[in-house]
Design a protein around this motif. Structure first.
Motif, PDB file in Angstrom:
ATOM      1  N   VAL A  38       0.845  -1.199   0.000  1.00 50.85           N
ATOM      2  CA  VAL A  38       0.000   0.000   0.000  1.00 50.85           C
ATOM      3  C   VAL A  38       0.881   1.249   0.000  1.00 50.85           C
ATOM      4  CG1 VAL A  38      -1.642   1.381   1.357  1.00 50.85           C
ATOM      5  CG2 VAL A  38      -2.035  -1.074   1.033  1.00 50.85           C
ATOM      6  N   ASP A  39       1.890   1.280   0.863  1.00 47.49           N
ATOM      7  CA  ASP A  39       2.775   2.448   0.945  1.00 47.49           C
ATOM      8  C   ASP A  39       3.440   2.738  -0.402  1.00 47.49           C
ATOM      9  OD1 ASP A  39       2.190   2.784   3.638  1.00 47.49           O
ATOM     10  OD2 ASP A  39       4.065   1.888   4.349  1.00 47.49           O
ATOM     11  N   LYS A  40       3.978   1.721  -1.043  1.00 41.28           N
ATOM     12  CA  LYS A  40       4.688   1.906  -2.318  1.00 41.28           C
ATOM     13  C   LYS A  40       3.741   2.359  -3.430  1.00 41.28           C
ATOM     14  CE  LYS A  40       9.062   1.058  -2.029  1.00 41.28           C
ATOM     15  NZ  LYS A  40      10.035   2.063  -2.400  1.00 41.28           N
ATOM     16  N   THR A  41       2.580   1.711  -3.529  1.00 36.03           N
ATOM     17  CA  THR A  41       1.649   2.072  -4.601  1.00 36.03           C
ATOM     18  C   THR A  41       1.018   3.435  -4.347  1.00 36.03           C
ATOM     19  OG1 THR A  41      -0.112   0.768  -3.539  1.00 36.03           O
ATOM     20  CG2 THR A  41       1.164  -0.302  -5.302  1.00 36.03           C
ATOM     21  N   TYR A  42       0.810   3.765  -3.087  1.00 39.72           N
ATOM     22  CA  TYR A  42       0.247   5.073  -2.738  1.00 39.72           C
ATOM     23  C   TYR A  42       1.179   6.192  -3.207  1.00 39.72           C
ATOM     24  CZ  TYR A  42      -1.459   8.960   0.112  1.00 39.72           C
ATOM     25  OH  TYR A  42      -1.930  10.192   0.533  1.00 39.72           O
ATOM     26  N   LYS A  43       2.463   6.016  -2.976  1.00 35.10           N
ATOM     27  CA  LYS A  43       3.446   7.038  -3.356  1.00 35.10           C
ATOM     28  C   LYS A  43       3.479   7.255  -4.869  1.00 35.10           C
ATOM     29  CE  LYS A  43       6.535   6.359   0.531  1.00 35.10           C
ATOM     30  NZ  LYS A  43       7.771   5.719   0.988  1.00 35.10           N
ATOM     31  N   GLN A  44       3.168   6.216  -5.637  1.00 38.24           N
ATOM     32  CA  GLN A  44       3.259   6.303  -7.092  1.00 38.24           C
ATOM     33  C   GLN A  44       1.887   6.408  -7.768  1.00 38.24           C
ATOM     34  OE1 GLN A  44       5.976   3.364  -8.749  1.00 38.24           O
ATOM     35  NE2 GLN A  44       7.035   3.231  -6.784  1.00 38.24           N
ATOM     36  N   ARG A  45       0.828   6.576  -6.991  1.00 36.93           N
ATOM     37  CA  ARG A  45      -0.542   6.554  -7.523  1.00 36.93           C
ATOM     38  C   ARG A  45      -0.813   7.635  -8.548  1.00 36.93           C
ATOM     39  NH1 ARG A  45      -0.459   9.563  -3.179  1.00 36.93           N
ATOM     40  NH2 ARG A  45      -1.924  11.250  -2.820  1.00 36.93           N
ATOM     41  N   THR A  46      -0.201   8.800  -8.396  1.00 36.50           N
ATOM     42  CA  THR A  46      -0.475   9.900  -9.320  1.00 36.50           C
ATOM     43  C   THR A  46       0.260   9.717 -10.642  1.00 36.50           C
ATOM     44  OG1 THR A  46       1.279  11.224  -8.322  1.00 36.50           O
ATOM     45  CG2 THR A  46      -0.955  11.564  -7.485  1.00 36.50           C
ATOM     46  N   ASP A  47       1.281   8.878 -10.656  1.00 37.31           N
ATOM     47  CA  ASP A  47       2.057   8.632 -11.874  1.00 37.31           C
ATOM     48  C   ASP A  47       1.478   7.504 -12.728  1.00 37.31           C
ATOM     49  OD1 ASP A  47       3.872  10.542 -10.968  1.00 37.31           O
ATOM     50  OD2 ASP A  47       5.109   9.033  -9.947  1.00 37.31           O
ATOM     51  N   ASP A  48       0.722   6.611 -12.093  1.00 37.59           N
ATOM     52  CA  ASP A  48       0.260   5.417 -12.800  1.00 37.59           C
ATOM     53  C   ASP A  48      -1.124   5.010 -12.286  1.00 37.59           C
ATOM     54  OD1 ASP A  48      -0.174   2.849 -13.819  1.00 37.59           O
ATOM     55  OD2 ASP A  48       1.875   2.181 -13.448  1.00 37.59           O
ATOM     56  N   PRO A  49      -2.158   5.136 -13.117  1.00 35.08           N
ATOM     57  CA  PRO A  49      -3.515   4.773 -12.696  1.00 35.08           C
ATOM     58  C   PRO A  49      -3.644   3.313 -12.258  1.00 35.08           C
ATOM     59  CG  PRO A  49      -3.565   5.892 -14.825  1.00 35.08           C
ATOM     60  CD  PRO A  49      -2.121   5.675 -14.478  1.00 35.08           C
ATOM     61  N   GLU A  50      -2.819   2.435 -12.828  1.00 39.96           N
ATOM     62  CA  GLU A  50      -2.859   1.023 -12.425  1.00 39.96           C
ATOM     63  C   GLU A  50      -2.376   0.854 -10.979  1.00 39.96           C
ATOM     64  OE1 GLU A  50      -4.209  -1.722 -13.888  1.00 39.96           O
ATOM     65  OE2 GLU A  50      -5.005  -0.197 -15.248  1.00 39.96           O
ATOM     66  N   LEU A  51      -1.381   1.655 -10.589  1.00 35.04           N
ATOM     67  CA  LEU A  51      -0.885   1.593  -9.214  1.00 35.04           C
ATOM     68  C   LEU A  51      -1.908   2.183  -8.246  1.00 35.04           C
ATOM     69  CD1 LEU A  51       2.926   2.312  -9.584  1.00 35.04           C
ATOM     70  CD2 LEU A  51       1.756   0.121  -9.296  1.00 35.04           C
ATOM     71  N   GLU A  52      -2.648   3.191  -8.688  1.00 38.86           N
ATOM     72  CA  GLU A  52      -3.725   3.742  -7.859  1.00 38.86           C
ATOM     73  C   GLU A  52      -4.790   2.669  -7.618  1.00 38.86           C
ATOM     74  OE1 GLU A  52      -7.218   7.143  -8.051  1.00 38.86           O
ATOM     75  OE2 GLU A  52      -5.489   7.352  -9.366  1.00 38.86           O
ATOM     76  N   LYS A  53      -5.133   1.952  -8.665  1.00 35.36           N
ATOM     77  CA  LYS A  53      -6.125   0.863  -8.557  1.00 35.36           C
ATOM     78  C   LYS A  53      -5.597  -0.246  -7.637  1.00 35.36           C
ATOM     79  CE  LYS A  53      -8.628  -2.429 -11.406  1.00 35.36           C
ATOM     80  NZ  LYS A  53      -8.731  -3.063 -12.717  1.00 35.36           N
ATOM     81  N   LEU A  54      -4.332  -0.611  -7.816  1.00 36.14           N
ATOM     82  CA  LEU A  54      -3.726  -1.647  -6.975  1.00 36.14           C
ATOM     83  C   LEU A  54      -3.683  -1.202  -5.517  1.00 36.14           C
ATOM     84  CD1 LEU A  54      -2.336  -4.396  -6.722  1.00 36.14           C
ATOM     85  CD2 LEU A  54      -0.160  -3.242  -7.236  1.00 36.14           C
ATOM     86  N   CYS A  55      -3.370   0.063  -5.289  1.00 41.75           N
ATOM     87  CA  CYS A  55      -3.348   0.599  -3.932  1.00 41.75           C
ATOM     88  C   CYS A  55      -4.709   0.409  -3.267  1.00 41.75           C
ATOM     89  CB  CYS A  55      -2.954   2.082  -3.959  1.00 41.75           C
ATOM     90  SG  CYS A  55      -2.842   2.828  -2.318  1.00 41.75           S
ATOM     91  N   ALA A  56      -5.776   0.722  -3.990  1.00 40.02           N
ATOM     92  CA  ALA A  56      -7.130   0.571  -3.447  1.00 40.02           C
ATOM     93  C   ALA A  56      -7.458  -0.899  -3.179  1.00 40.02           C
ATOM     94  CB  ALA A  56      -8.144   1.171  -4.418  1.00 40.02           C
ATOM     95  N   GLU A  57      -7.099  -1.781  -4.097  1.00 48.22           N
ATOM     96  CA  GLU A  57      -7.383  -3.211  -3.935  1.00 48.22           C
ATOM     97  C   GLU A  57      -6.663  -3.790  -2.721  1.00 48.22           C
ATOM     98  OE1 GLU A  57      -6.295  -5.066  -7.633  1.00 48.22           O
ATOM     99  OE2 GLU A  57      -7.880  -4.024  -8.740  1.00 48.22           O
ATOM    100  N   ILE A  58      -5.382  -3.479  -2.592  1.00 50.72           N
ATOM    101  CA  ILE A  58      -4.592  -4.024  -1.480  1.00 50.72           C
ATOM    102  C   ILE A  58      -5.045  -3.396  -0.163  1.00 50.72           C
ATOM    103  CG2 ILE A  58      -2.267  -4.333  -0.530  1.00 50.72           C
ATOM    104  CD1 ILE A  58      -2.934  -6.016  -3.078  1.00 50.72           C
ATOM    105  N   SER A  59      -5.424  -2.131  -0.183  1.00 53.09           N
ATOM    106  CA  SER A  59      -5.943  -1.480   1.024  1.00 53.09           C
ATOM    107  C   SER A  59      -7.197  -2.194   1.513  1.00 53.09           C
ATOM    108  CB  SER A  59      -6.262  -0.007   0.757  1.00 53.09           C
ATOM    109  OG  SER A  59      -5.095   0.710   0.469  1.00 53.09           O
ATOM    110  N   GLU A  60      -8.113  -2.463   0.596  1.00 51.74           N
ATOM    111  CA  GLU A  60      -9.338  -3.185   0.964  1.00 51.74           C
ATOM    112  C   GLU A  60      -9.007  -4.562   1.536  1.00 51.74           C
ATOM    113  OE1 GLU A  60     -12.539  -2.428   1.193  1.00 51.74           O
ATOM    114  OE2 GLU A  60     -12.511  -0.456   0.233  1.00 51.74           O
ATOM    115  N   GLN A  61      -8.060  -5.245   0.904  1.00 52.63           N
ATOM    116  CA  GLN A  61      -7.650  -6.568   1.373  1.00 52.63           C
ATOM    117  C   GLN A  61      -7.051  -6.483   2.780  1.00 52.63           C
ATOM    118  OE1 GLN A  61      -5.107  -8.567  -1.434  1.00 52.63           O
ATOM    119  NE2 GLN A  61      -4.926 -10.396  -0.166  1.00 52.63           N
ATOM    120  N   HIS A  62      -6.186  -5.499   2.998  1.00 51.33           N
ATOM    121  CA  HIS A  62      -5.543  -5.338   4.301  1.00 51.33           C
ATOM    122  C   HIS A  62      -6.585  -5.045   5.381  1.00 51.33           C
ATOM    123  CE1 HIS A  62      -1.993  -3.396   6.705  1.00 51.33           C
ATOM    124  NE2 HIS A  62      -2.346  -4.556   7.191  1.00 51.33           N
ATOM    125  N   ILE A  63      -7.523  -4.148   5.081  1.00 52.93           N
ATOM    126  CA  ILE A  63      -8.562  -3.800   6.048  1.00 52.93           C
ATOM    127  C   ILE A  63      -9.429  -5.019   6.363  1.00 52.93           C
ATOM    128  CG2 ILE A  63     -10.673  -2.425   6.339  1.00 52.93           C
ATOM    129  CD1 ILE A  63      -9.115  -0.159   4.795  1.00 52.93           C
TER     130      ILE A  63
END
Length: 178
Positions: A77-102
């Motif tokens: 989540v930390d890594k994808t969050y930092k790169q979310r504005t550069d890559d829409p796929e990483l923003e999507k992955l950040c959301a998916e992994i966040s939901e999984q972690h929660i």
């Protein structure tokens, strides 16, 4: 702890120790403490400590202890969050992994508290995901994430905590709908 290390090598000759050291250097064997025991790290530990998104993603399907599972999810989540504005796929992955972690956090939390002698650390997934959701104008889910964090006794490191974060999200939501 040092007694356990001594016991690992007790009774070995210096040649045995040199041979073991040579084998360890070849295999890059690493150790960590889990449940009060010194254990060899696994590939999940290696993935979350690598900082490499691809390696962390590959480790998601691997079985491991709950502490390393937590740090794998949070690091991803930390890594994808930092790169979310550069890559829409990483923003999507950040959301998916966040939901999984929660979703997995209720199972992870007791193991995490036990491994840290009763202390629950800051879990950055909740605050980063709430911020991402707010950026996406998904205000209701952002507030829910903060409420889940509060229910677990988490704090986000800010003066107002998750309660203050909820207030800020609600103000943004009101401005957005006006």
């Amino acid at each position: 702890m040092f007694e356990k290390i001594k016991k690992m090598f007790l009774g070995r000759s210096s040649n045995d120790l040199l041979e073991a050291e040579g084998e360890s250097a070849k295999k890059q064997v690493r150790y960590t403490m889990r449940d009060g025991e010194i254990v060899e790290t696994d590939s999940v530990f290696g993935a979350w400590t690598s900082g490499d998104i691809a390696q962390m993603r590959a480790a998601l399907a691997e079985k491991t202890n709950l502490v390393d599972r937590h740090f794998l999810l949070m690091s991803l989540v930390d890594k994808t969050y930092k790169q979310r504005t550069d890559d829409p796929e990483l923003e999507k992955l950040c959301a998916e992994i966040s939901e999984q972690h929660i979703q997995e956090f209720p199972e992870i939390k007791p193991a995490l508290v036990k491994s840290l002698d009763g202390i629950l650390p800051r879990v950055t997934t909740f605050q980063k995901y709430a911020t991402l959701l707010t950026e996406q104008n998904n205000f209701d889910r952002a507030v829910e994430v903060c409420e889940v964090a509060i229910s677990h006794g988490l704090h986000d490191g800010t003066k107002g905590g998750f309660e203050g974060r909820i207030e800020r999200i609600e103000r943004k939501a009101a401005k957005h709908s006006a």
